[in-house]
Design an enzyme around this catalytic site. Sequence first.
Site, PDB file in Angstrom:
ATOM      1  CG  ASP A  66      32.706  43.901  39.572  1.00  0.00           C
ATOM      2  OD1 ASP A  66      32.733  42.781  40.094  1.00  0.00           O
ATOM      3  OD2 ASP A  66      33.104  44.945  40.147  1.00  0.00           O
TER       4      ASP A  66
ATOM      5  CB  CYS B 194      54.711  38.064  35.853  1.00  0.00           C
ATOM      6  SG  CYS B 194      53.132  38.932  35.843  1.00  0.00           S
TER       7      CYS B 194
END
Length: 364
Positions: free
Chosen positions: A147, A201
Amino acid sequence: MSLSANPPSLDRSNLREWLEVQAAALGFDDLRITDTHLGPASDRLNQWLAQGRHGHMEYMQRHADLRSNPELLVPGTVRVICVSLNYLPCDTNFDIEWQRLEDPTQAIVSMYARGRDYHKVLRNRMQEFAKLVEEKIGVFGYRVFTDSAPLMEVELARKAGLGWRGKHTLLLNRESGSTFFLGEILIDVPLPIDSEIEEHCGVCTSCIDVCPTQAITAPYQLDARRCISYLTIENPEAIPVEFRKAMGNRVYGCDDCQLICPWNKFAKRTEFPDFARRHDLGQATLLQLWSWTEAEFEHRHEGSAIRRIGYQCWRRNLAVAMGNALTSLEVNDIDQQAIRSVLGDALPQAHTLVAEHIEWALRA
C-alpha cells in the site's frame, strides 16, 4: 528502478514450495503468484477516476498509468508475489464492536488501525522475505510494496487467487474473511502463476445495505467521496455536512461492511503483538480522546497509521462524533454537559478547520 537479468535456470516448482514455507515462517497467512496483466481492471480504474470518485486522492489520478501496468512501475517485472497477513487481535469480538457503535459516547477507531502501522510491519517482513529468496537463488530484480506505491494490489491479489472481490470492493477469502493486509514483491523471475478463485458472495448485499453513507453505490462500485474511511482519513478538508450525522461515533475509518459480512465469521485472529490495540483505542470514549493534547497525540500515535492524518483532522473527526452524541437520547445529562463544556472551552483557540466542526456540534 531497472531490474537485473534473470538468475540462472532454477527448479521453479521446488522454489515455489520453498517460498510458501518461508512465507509461513515469517507469519504470512497465504502466498500466491500472478503475472502483470491487469486487463479490464485498468479500464475500470480510469472510468472511476473520470467520474471523480477518488475525491481528494489526487495521487491516484497522477499515477494512473503506473497503477495500470506494474511493468511501468518497475521495468523488467514479469511476476508479482502476493501475500496476505491477518490483523485481527485475539481479543476481537464483533458483537462488542457492534455494541460500541451503538453507544454514542464511545470513540470508534477502525480495527486495522488500533495497533502499529501495518505499512512498517508488513514491509519489514516482506523485505526480509525477499532477502531470503536472494540468498536462495542469487541476485535477482525485485521491489517490495505494501500500500505504498501506485499499484492495484487488490486486483493483483484477486488475479493471484488470494481471494475474490467482494461487493464492497475489498478482497474476501473463505478462510480469512477480509481482515488481512496485502503485500507485493515485483520480480523478474518467471515463476509459475496461480489461478483465480471463484466468487462466493452470491445474492448477499449485506455490505451495501449496512453502509451508513451509501458509499457502495452498486455491487463492486465504491464512491470514495461518501465513504467514512475516506472522509475521516484521506479527506483534508471539512466533513461535508450531509455526511456528519451518518458518521455517528466513527472517528477514524469504518468497519461496518466488514462487521456485517458473513465471511468474516471465519476471520482469523493473529498472534502478532504489533497489531494488538494500543492506548485503549478499542475501548476509549470520545471525551478521553478529546482530552489528548497535540503532544500526546503525536506521542501516543508514534508508529501508528493514525498519526499521518494530523492532530487537526483527528479533532475534526472527534468534534463531529461529539456533536452526534449531543443529539442522542442515549447520552445522559452528565455526559452531555461534559461534551458541551470541553467543546466550548476549546472553541476560542481552535484551528479554523476544527472550529467549524465544533460550532456545528454545539448547535446540535
